[in-house]
Design an enzyme around this catalytic site. Structure first.
Site, mmCIF file in Angstrom:
data_model
loop_
_atom_site.group_PDB
_atom_site.id
_atom_site.type_symbol
_atom_site.label_atom_id
_atom_site.label_comp_id
_atom_site.label_asym_id
_atom_site.label_seq_id
_atom_site.Cartn_x
_atom_site.Cartn_y
_atom_site.Cartn_z
ATOM 1 N N SER A 454 0.678 -1.261 -0.012
ATOM 2 C CA SER A 454 0.134 -0.002 0.013
ATOM 3 C C SER A 454 0.860 1.341 -0.126
ATOM 4 O O SER A 454 2.228 1.144 0.549
ATOM 5 C CB SER A 454 -0.829 0.112 1.396
ATOM 6 N N TYR A 467 -1.324 -1.074 10.332
ATOM 7 C CA TYR A 467 -1.510 -1.473 8.959
ATOM 8 C C TYR A 467 -0.229 -0.971 8.218
ATOM 9 O O TYR A 467 0.195 -1.716 7.219
ATOM 10 C CB TYR A 467 -2.775 -0.659 8.505
#
Ligand SMILES: NC(=O)c1ccc[n+]([C@@H]2O[C@H](COP(=O)([O-])OP(=O)(O)OC[C@H]3O[C@@H](n4cnc5c(N)ncnc54)[C@H](O)[C@@H]3O)[C@@H](O)[C@H]2O)c1
Length: 584
Positions: A454, A467
């Site tokens: 990401s 995350y």
């Protein structure tokens, strides 16, 4: 490795006797397989066994090889003209009234190009599948063009192929190759094949190898120089051609075939991650492509359609995508399906995986399966990887995409929260790479691994510590693995999307708030992602491109690309932004 159950006959032609083996029902279309150097017809045994279920399969030892006799004298006995005589004699014997489907590997393909482009075989060949052996005429023109009109790119291509052709120069020297094959090279050959080419050589027939190889040197001496110097100008294929190009061929550059449409207008191209000896290392794939091509040609249809920009690269390959039940994973599975790949769609959500497999089949995947597994479960993944290898084969492209979202400050994130997000986002990728990557490496024919990280991997924030940490780990893991696997022809890419409009917002967890507030934040983030409205299909397109170009780190979306630039050139600015209060 023996041709068990094959019917043998001997065909006399031009002073030699050819050993011809037949399998399958002679009433079915005939497929003639021609072997290369230094092989005998047994190189085809795995492919022939599979084809014999549908076709009348014919193999023969090329003159001077295996159990066919050699011409006397050897010099001048291996010209393409004489090899064409042999082919016609075999075809007269096995399929006098019906054109045959020709398949050639290495020198078998070089000679089969001659058969497919000379006048006297017109009407005798229904189709030709070529692998790892160009037409000497086309090759001659390819060289001429680059020598007479050199550009830096063309000179690079010439030098590239020149370096790969070292063995051709050696084979032109007198006596040396014969001595080498009768001596150490002949003895070591199975070991060399096993080590360098990863060919399973347990039962490689070695008894006739020194003689085959010594005779076969005349294939080069009788043909290469004269043809390259004076290539035929009318070497047009009179049958449809399927070109199968292994991407890791140590002897032939892919660029050799760049202008092939000029010579073979009815051309279907296919590539696969593999080294040179595809008949031994990828028999499943070859048999499937030959079956498709022969069946289409017999049915009077054009060659099986090659769809989309990447169909040539991925058609028929086995692609496994995790987290394929939704969002980016589903779009990626579908993009590979549209390119004609066989797709294993994996998700912990059984319904989502099954639905994606269904969509893949409608989108053009020749085969697609929905599989349920939790990527964070080590044992389940081990069993699953063994099942995939046994039932579908070794994966050519692996996409470790499954992931979950987690938002909340560091002190609001419990140890359990950390474990959950790291288990899926990081351990899921580790398990995938370890298990499927290992199968790929052991097969030794190359492949590609794509990991979904990401933009959060390189953009610090107060909102996503767990995350972002999981994704930063995936980014570094991918970089390390890329370095480790480069020497084995396995590429590794890591995809770093920004905000993509998927269901991740509705399943992501928000820590440190009560359930009502969590729901409110989910809705708000879903609205923001919806407003950004970046479709997962664009990420999928970037995944396919990354594999084709073997890209290392691929930021997708403008914010991901901008963030990547800032992280490299103005990290202080990113740190300042990271200190700001998050919007959610
Ligand atoms: N959507 C975005 O904005 C965005 C941005 C950057 C990165 N990503 C990453 O992209 C990947 C895909 O996300 P998405 O946006 O498509 O989300 P999504 O929620 O639409 O899809 C994720 C899929 O993964 C599956 N999954 C989750 N945990 C699993 C597990 N343990 N085992 C097997 N399957 C599991 C889910 O069931 C779901 O089908 C994730 O790794 C995510 O972190 C997404």
């Amino acid at each position: 490795m023996t041709l068990q159950g094959a019917r043998e006959r001997r065909v006399r032609t031009g002073g030699v006797e050819l050993c011809v083996a037949e399998w399958g029902d002679p009433a079915q279309p005939t497929v003639v397989l021609v072997h290369g150097y230094p092989d005998s017809k047994e190189v085809w045994s795995e492919v022939a066994g599979r084809l014999a279920e549908r076709f009348h399969v014919v193999l023969y030892d090329v003159r001077g090889h295996g159990r066919s006799t050699a011409p006397r004298p050897l010099r001048g006995g291996f010209t393409l003209e004489k090899l064409t005589d042999d082919f016609l004699a075999v075809v007269d014997a096995v399929s006098p009234n019906r054109p045959v489907h020709l398949v050639g590997h290495d020198w078998g393909s070089v000679q089969a190009w001659e058969f497919t482009t000379v006048k006297r075989t017109e009407g005798r060949i229904a189709s030709f599948t070529s692998m790892s052996g160009p037409s000497l005429d086309h090759f001659g023109h390819w060289i001429k063009k680059r020598v007479s009109r050199p550009t830096p790119r063309r000179v690079g291509q010439l030098l590239g192929q020149g370096a790969k052709s070292w063995y051709v120069y050696l084979l032109h020297t007198p006596v040396l190759p014969e001595l080498a094959w009768r001596g150490p090279l002949g003895k070591q050959w199975p070991k060399i094949l096993r080590r360098l080419e990863k060919v399973p050589t347990g039962d490689y027939p070695t008894s006739s190898l020194p003689t085959d190889a010594a005779h076969g040197a005349w294939l080069y001496r009788d043909n290469v120089r004269p043809r390259l110097r004076k290539p035929r100008t009318d070497a047009y294929a009179h049958a449809p051609v399927q070109l199968i190009t292994p991407l890791g061929d140590a002897f032939l550059s892919e660029r050799l075939y760049d202008e092939l449409e000029l010579w073979a207008p009815r051309l279907v191209r296919r590539t696969l991650p593999a080294k040179h000896w595809v008949p031994r290392t990828r028999p499943d794939q070859l048999a499937a492509w030959i079956t498709d091509f022969v069946t289409a040609t017999e049915g009077g249809r054009p060659a099986p359609a090659v769809r989309g920009p990447h169909a040539e690269r991925f058609g028929g390959q086995l692609v496994l995508v995790t987290g394929a039940g939704s969002g980016i994973g589903r779009a990626t599975a579908l993009a590979f399906a549209e390119a004609g790949a066989r797709v294993v769609a994996v998700d912990r959500n059984a319904h989502g995986a099954a639905r994606t497999a269904e969509l893949c089949r409608s989108a053009g995947a020749p085969e697609a399966w929905g599989e349920t597994v939790d990527v964070s479960d080590e044992q389940a993944m081990e069993q699953f990887a063994a099942k995939v290898a046994a039932e579908y084969g070794v994966v050519d492209v692996l996409v470790n995409n499954a992931g979950i979202g987690l938002s909340g400050s560091f002190f609001d994130t419990t140890a359990e929260d950390w474990r959950k997000v790291l288990d899926v986002n990081l351990w899921g990728v580790i398990h995938g790479c370890r298990l499927f990557g290992k199968q790929m490496a052991e097969r030794g024919q190359g492949g590609h691994i794509v990991n979904t990280a990401s933009a959060a991997a390189y953009l610090p924030s107060r909102a996503l510590p767990a995350y972002s940490t999981s994704k930063a780990a995936v980014l570094m893991l991918s970089e390390c693995l890329r370095a480790e696997l480069a020497g084995q022809g396995i590429g590794v890419s890591v995809i770093c999307p920004g905000f993509v409009n998927t269901a991740i917002t509705s399943t992501a967890r928000f820590t440190g708030v009560d359930p009502d507030e969590e729901e409110r934040r989910r809705k708000k983030s879903a609205r923001l992602y919806g407003l950004r409205n970046y479709p997962p299909e664009k990420v999928a397109a970037a995944v396919l491109r990354a594999v084709v170009r073997n890209q290392a780190v691929v930021p997708v979306t403008a914010e991901a690309r901008g963030g990547r630039l800032l992280s490299r050139f103005a990290p202080g600015a990113l740190r300042a932004i990271a200190r700001m209060k998050p919007p959610l």
